[in-house]
Design an enzyme around this catalytic site. Structure first.
Site, PDB file in Angstrom:
ATOM      1  N   ASP A  60       0.864  -1.182   0.000  1.00  0.00           N
ATOM      2  CA  ASP A  60       0.000   0.000   0.000  1.00  0.00           C
ATOM      3  C   ASP A  60       0.900   1.232   0.000  1.00  0.00           C
ATOM      4  O   ASP A  60       1.784   1.368   0.860  1.00  0.00           O
ATOM      5  CB  ASP A  60      -0.888  -0.031   1.247  1.00  0.00           C
ATOM      6  CG  ASP A  60      -1.923   1.084   1.253  1.00  0.00           C
ATOM      7  OD1 ASP A  60      -3.126   0.778   1.310  1.00  0.00           O
ATOM      8  OD2 ASP A  60      -1.516   2.266   1.221  1.00  0.00           O
TER       9      ASP A  60
ATOM     10  N   ASN B 283      -1.877  12.950  -4.501  1.00  0.00           N
ATOM     11  CA  ASN B 283      -2.991  13.483  -5.297  1.00  0.00           C
ATOM     12  C   ASN B 283      -3.227  14.962  -4.975  1.00  0.00           C
ATOM     13  O   ASN B 283      -3.396  15.783  -5.880  1.00  0.00           O
ATOM     14  CB  ASN B 283      -4.279  12.705  -4.979  1.00  0.00           C
ATOM     15  CG  ASN B 283      -4.415  11.453  -5.837  1.00  0.00           C
ATOM     16  OD1 ASN B 283      -3.890  11.380  -6.937  1.00  0.00           O
ATOM     17  ND2 ASN B 283      -5.112  10.466  -5.314  1.00  0.00           N
TER      18      ASN B 283
ATOM     19  N   HIS C 205      -4.576  14.576  -9.602  1.00  0.00           N
ATOM     20  CA  HIS C 205      -5.012  13.190  -9.773  1.00  0.00           C
ATOM     21  C   HIS C 205      -4.283  12.500 -10.941  1.00  0.00           C
ATOM     22  O   HIS C 205      -3.942  11.319 -10.866  1.00  0.00           O
ATOM     23  CB  HIS C 205      -6.530  13.169 -10.007  1.00  0.00           C
ATOM     24  CG  HIS C 205      -7.148  11.854  -9.710  1.00  0.00           C
ATOM     25  ND1 HIS C 205      -7.497  11.459  -8.439  1.00  0.00           N
ATOM     26  CD2 HIS C 205      -7.477  10.828 -10.519  1.00  0.00           C
ATOM     27  CE1 HIS C 205      -8.019  10.249  -8.482  1.00  0.00           C
ATOM     28  NE2 HIS C 205      -8.018   9.845  -9.740  1.00  0.00           N
TER      29      HIS C 205
ATOM     30  N   ASP D 140      -2.203   9.107 -10.942  1.00  0.00           N
ATOM     31  CA  ASP D 140      -2.368   7.972 -11.866  1.00  0.00           C
ATOM     32  C   ASP D 140      -1.010   7.535 -12.432  1.00  0.00           C
ATOM     33  O   ASP D 140      -0.707   6.342 -12.521  1.00  0.00           O
ATOM     34  CB  ASP D 140      -3.282   8.361 -13.039  1.00  0.00           C
ATOM     35  CG  ASP D 140      -4.749   8.354 -12.628  1.00  0.00           C
ATOM     36  OD1 ASP D 140      -5.036   7.987 -11.479  1.00  0.00           O
ATOM     37  OD2 ASP D 140      -5.600   8.711 -13.470  1.00  0.00           O
TER      38      ASP D 140
ATOM     39  N   GLU E 146      -4.731   2.386  -4.204  1.00  0.00           N
ATOM     40  CA  GLU E 146      -3.263   2.425  -4.215  1.00  0.00           C
ATOM     41  C   GLU E 146      -2.681   1.174  -3.562  1.00  0.00           C
ATOM     42  O   GLU E 146      -1.609   1.179  -2.982  1.00  0.00           O
ATOM     43  CB  GLU E 146      -2.773   3.736  -3.590  1.00  0.00           C
ATOM     44  CG  GLU E 146      -2.732   3.874  -2.092  1.00  0.00           C
ATOM     45  CD  GLU E 146      -4.018   3.674  -1.289  1.00  0.00           C
ATOM     46  OE1 GLU E 146      -5.026   3.193  -1.819  1.00  0.00           O
ATOM     47  OE2 GLU E 146      -3.968   3.976  -0.090  1.00  0.00           O
TER      48      GLU E 146
HETATM   49  N1  LIG Z   1      -4.748   9.229  -8.726  1.00  0.00           N
HETATM   50  C1  LIG Z   1      -5.428   8.208  -8.226  1.00  0.00           C
HETATM   51  N2  LIG Z   1      -5.679   8.157  -6.914  1.00  0.00           N
HETATM   52  C2  LIG Z   1      -6.337   7.122  -6.411  1.00  0.00           C
HETATM   53  C3  LIG Z   1      -6.781   6.053  -7.215  1.00  0.00           C
HETATM   54  N3  LIG Z   1      -7.402   5.154  -6.429  1.00  0.00           N
HETATM   55  C4  LIG Z   1      -7.353   5.636  -5.163  1.00  0.00           C
HETATM   56  N4  LIG Z   1      -6.711   6.826  -5.146  1.00  0.00           N
HETATM   57  C5  LIG Z   1      -6.454   7.696  -4.025  1.00  0.00           C
HETATM   58  O1  LIG Z   1      -5.633   7.060  -3.070  1.00  0.00           O
HETATM   59  C6  LIG Z   1      -5.799   7.773  -1.847  1.00  0.00           C
HETATM   60  C7  LIG Z   1      -5.791   6.796  -0.717  1.00  0.00           C
HETATM   61  O2  LIG Z   1      -5.812   7.544   0.449  1.00  0.00           O
HETATM   62  P1  LIG Z   1      -5.860   6.917   1.891  1.00  0.00           P
HETATM   63  O3  LIG Z   1      -6.676   5.659   1.879  1.00  0.00           O
HETATM   64  O4  LIG Z   1      -6.269   7.999   2.825  1.00  0.00           O
HETATM   65  O5  LIG Z   1      -4.421   6.449   2.163  1.00  0.00           O
HETATM   66  P2  LIG Z   1      -3.047   7.194   2.103  1.00  0.00           P
HETATM   67  O6  LIG Z   1      -3.157   8.656   1.860  1.00  0.00           O
HETATM   68  O7  LIG Z   1      -2.217   6.471   1.077  1.00  0.00           O
HETATM   69  O8  LIG Z   1      -2.451   6.949   3.495  1.00  0.00           O
HETATM   70  P3  LIG Z   1      -1.856   5.638   4.136  1.00  0.00           P
HETATM   71  O9  LIG Z   1      -2.312   4.485   3.305  1.00  0.00           O
HETATM   72  O10 LIG Z   1      -2.412   5.588   5.521  1.00  0.00           O
HETATM   73  O11 LIG Z   1      -0.385   5.792   4.124  1.00  0.00           O
HETATM   74  C8  LIG Z   1      -7.117   8.566  -1.939  1.00  0.00           C
HETATM   75  O12 LIG Z   1      -6.809   9.928  -2.045  1.00  0.00           O
HETATM   76  C9  LIG Z   1      -7.700   8.092  -3.253  1.00  0.00           C
HETATM   77  O13 LIG Z   1      -8.387   9.109  -3.917  1.00  0.00           O
HETATM   78  C10 LIG Z   1      -6.526   6.138  -8.620  1.00  0.00           C
HETATM   79  O14 LIG Z   1      -6.883   5.265  -9.415  1.00  0.00           O
HETATM   80  N5  LIG Z   1      -5.847   7.218  -9.072  1.00  0.00           N
END
Ligand SMILES: Nc1nc2c(ncn2[C@@H]2O[C@H](COP(=O)(O)OP(=O)(O)OP(=O)(O)O)[C@@H](O)[C@H]2O)c(=O)[nH]1
Length: 387
Positions: free
Chosen positions: A240, A248, A253, A257, A283
């Site tokens: 992860d 982002n 965004h 990606d 992610e």
């Molecule tokens: N650009 C992009 N962002 C994505 C995609 N799928 C998920 N995300 C983003 O991934 C982020 C995940 O955030 P969180 O679950 O808060 O986790 P984090 O910020 O990585 O924090 P930790 O996992 O705790 O380290 C969110 O902002 C989602 O919008 C995608 O396909 N593209």
């Protein structure tokens, strides 16, 4: 000889001739019936591997052909990829079923065999010309039939029949049935490839091109069954990205990606051909490492972690993005293997996910091993978070 015995002899000869014609007609009818049955099965084949097995094995058996081989053009290694994905690595019987298949990078080895793409070439076996098509070991062949396979006017491969009987494939023999077979096989191969492409599209992640979660779930059950059957190790990594929301938020965004695409690439670059990587969602990525003992799996996880966090990523748009990853590692415990493969596979992923949770909770940018993965050290990685 008087005229009545002459007539009798003539009668007898005619009867024999008639009987021989009837035998031939019956044999042709039987051949035609078997051919039609097989034709239906070729058309109904559900996958490329099934189609190839039918051609290389069942056709040979059904028609008593001594040797059947097939050469297929596979410039982009698409077919070999499909077969590798479907074929369990250790299943010797499965492998033997596709013996006789050669995947070609170019048409060079077969293009000179055919005068035109519609006519099979029949005649005596020629050691220099035909041995490369049949390989060794093969029976002492005396005659061959070579069928060009083509689509849209272009050669895509060739099907080769070899017989120890010199009269089986004589130059002057009729080729209607073989021509029809070549046409059907060509269409079936094209269909199977298209069908596999569609299937694959439904099992791939659109953004990163690696497998999707659906494929992973299917694959993990296969890998668990294989690990149980052959008593092999099986490791699972749950990855992860750390603070991806910040990426982002800071870079947009689209940049996020692009990071996901690069990360998928980086993970894949650290794996072997038989390993599986999939995007689990958002992610998160998952990796299966068959036949990887715990220490080896931990080394791979650590290599992935380092290759992601060692330097900031430079994106195609020029952005320089610092990023790190937390990884949970779990091993399929060979000592507690009761339960069915789907629940064991699910248990393995859950263990890796729990280990990941601890990696996040203890500071991120680290590899943490599941408590169940006995004898593994607890955590690898820097004490200080990269962010
Ligand atoms: N650009 C992009 N962002 C994505 C995609 N799928 C998920 N995300 C983003 O991934 C982020 C995940 O955030 P969180 O679950 O808060 O986790 P984090 O910020 O990585 O924090 P930790 O996992 O705790 O380290 C969110 O902002 C989602 O919008 C995608 O396909 N593209």
């Amino acid at each position: 000889m008087d005229s009545s015995s002459e007539l009798q002899a003539e009668n007898q000869a005619l009867r024999q001739q008639l009987e021989s014609l009837l035998r031939e007609a019956r044999s042709n009818e039987d051949k035609m019936r078997r051919f039609e049955q097989l034709e239906h099965r070729l058309i109904g084949a559900r996958s490329m591997a099934d189609l190839l097995r039918l051609l290389l094995n069942e056709y040979r058996q059904s028609f008593g052909i001594d040797c059947v081989t097939l050469a297929l053009l596979d410039r982009d290694q698409e077919t070999s990829g499909l077969l590798d994905a479907e074929r369990p690595r250790d299943d010797q019987a499965e492998r033997a079923q596709l013996d006789g298949l050669t995947l070609l990078h170019s048409l060079k080895p077969i293009e000179s065999l055919f005068q035109d793409l519609t006519h099979p070439s029949l005649g005596p076996f020629n050691e220099g010309l035909h041995r490369p098509l049949f390989g060794t070991p093969s029976p002492a062949l005396a005659s061959v039939a070579l069928l060009p396979l083509s689509r849209h006017g272009e050669l895509i491969g060739s099907l080769h029949f070899g017989s120890t009987d010199p009269s089986r494939y004589e130059r002057a023999a009729g080729t209607q049935l073989l021509q029809r077979l070549a046409a059907i096989v060509s269409v079936c191969l094209d269909n199977a490839l298209n069908h596999e492409r569609l299937k694959r599209a439904g099992l791939s992640d659109m953004l990163t091109g690696v497998h999707n979660r659906r494929y992973f779930e299917h694959r993990s059950q296969i890998e668990v069954s294989q690990a149980r059957r052959y008593q092999h190790d099986l490791a699972c990594l749950f990855l992860d990205l750390d603070h991806f929301k910040t990426v982002n938020d800071s870079f947009g965004h689209a940049a996020g990606d692009a990071v996901l695409q690069k990360i998928a690439h980086i993970i894949q670059a650290q794996l072997r051909a038989g390993d599986t990587v999939a995007r689990f969602g958002g992610e998160e990525f998952v990796v299966l490492l068959p036949q990887a003992p715990a220490q080896h799996a931990r080394d791979i996880a650590e290599r992935i972690r380092l290759s992601i966090s060692a330097e900031p990523l430079t994106l195609p748009g020029g952005e320089v993005v610092p990023i790190s990853v937390s990884i949970g590692l779990a091993m399929l415990g060979l000592s507690h293997l009761s339960g069915d493969s789907p629940s064991l596979a699910q248990g393995l992923v859950n263990d890796a996910d729990r280990a990941l949770y601890r990696a996040k909770a203890t500071g991120r940018n680290r590899v943490t091993c599941s408590a169940a993965s006995d004898k593994l050290g607890e955590t690898l990685g820097p004490q200080k978070n990269a962010h």
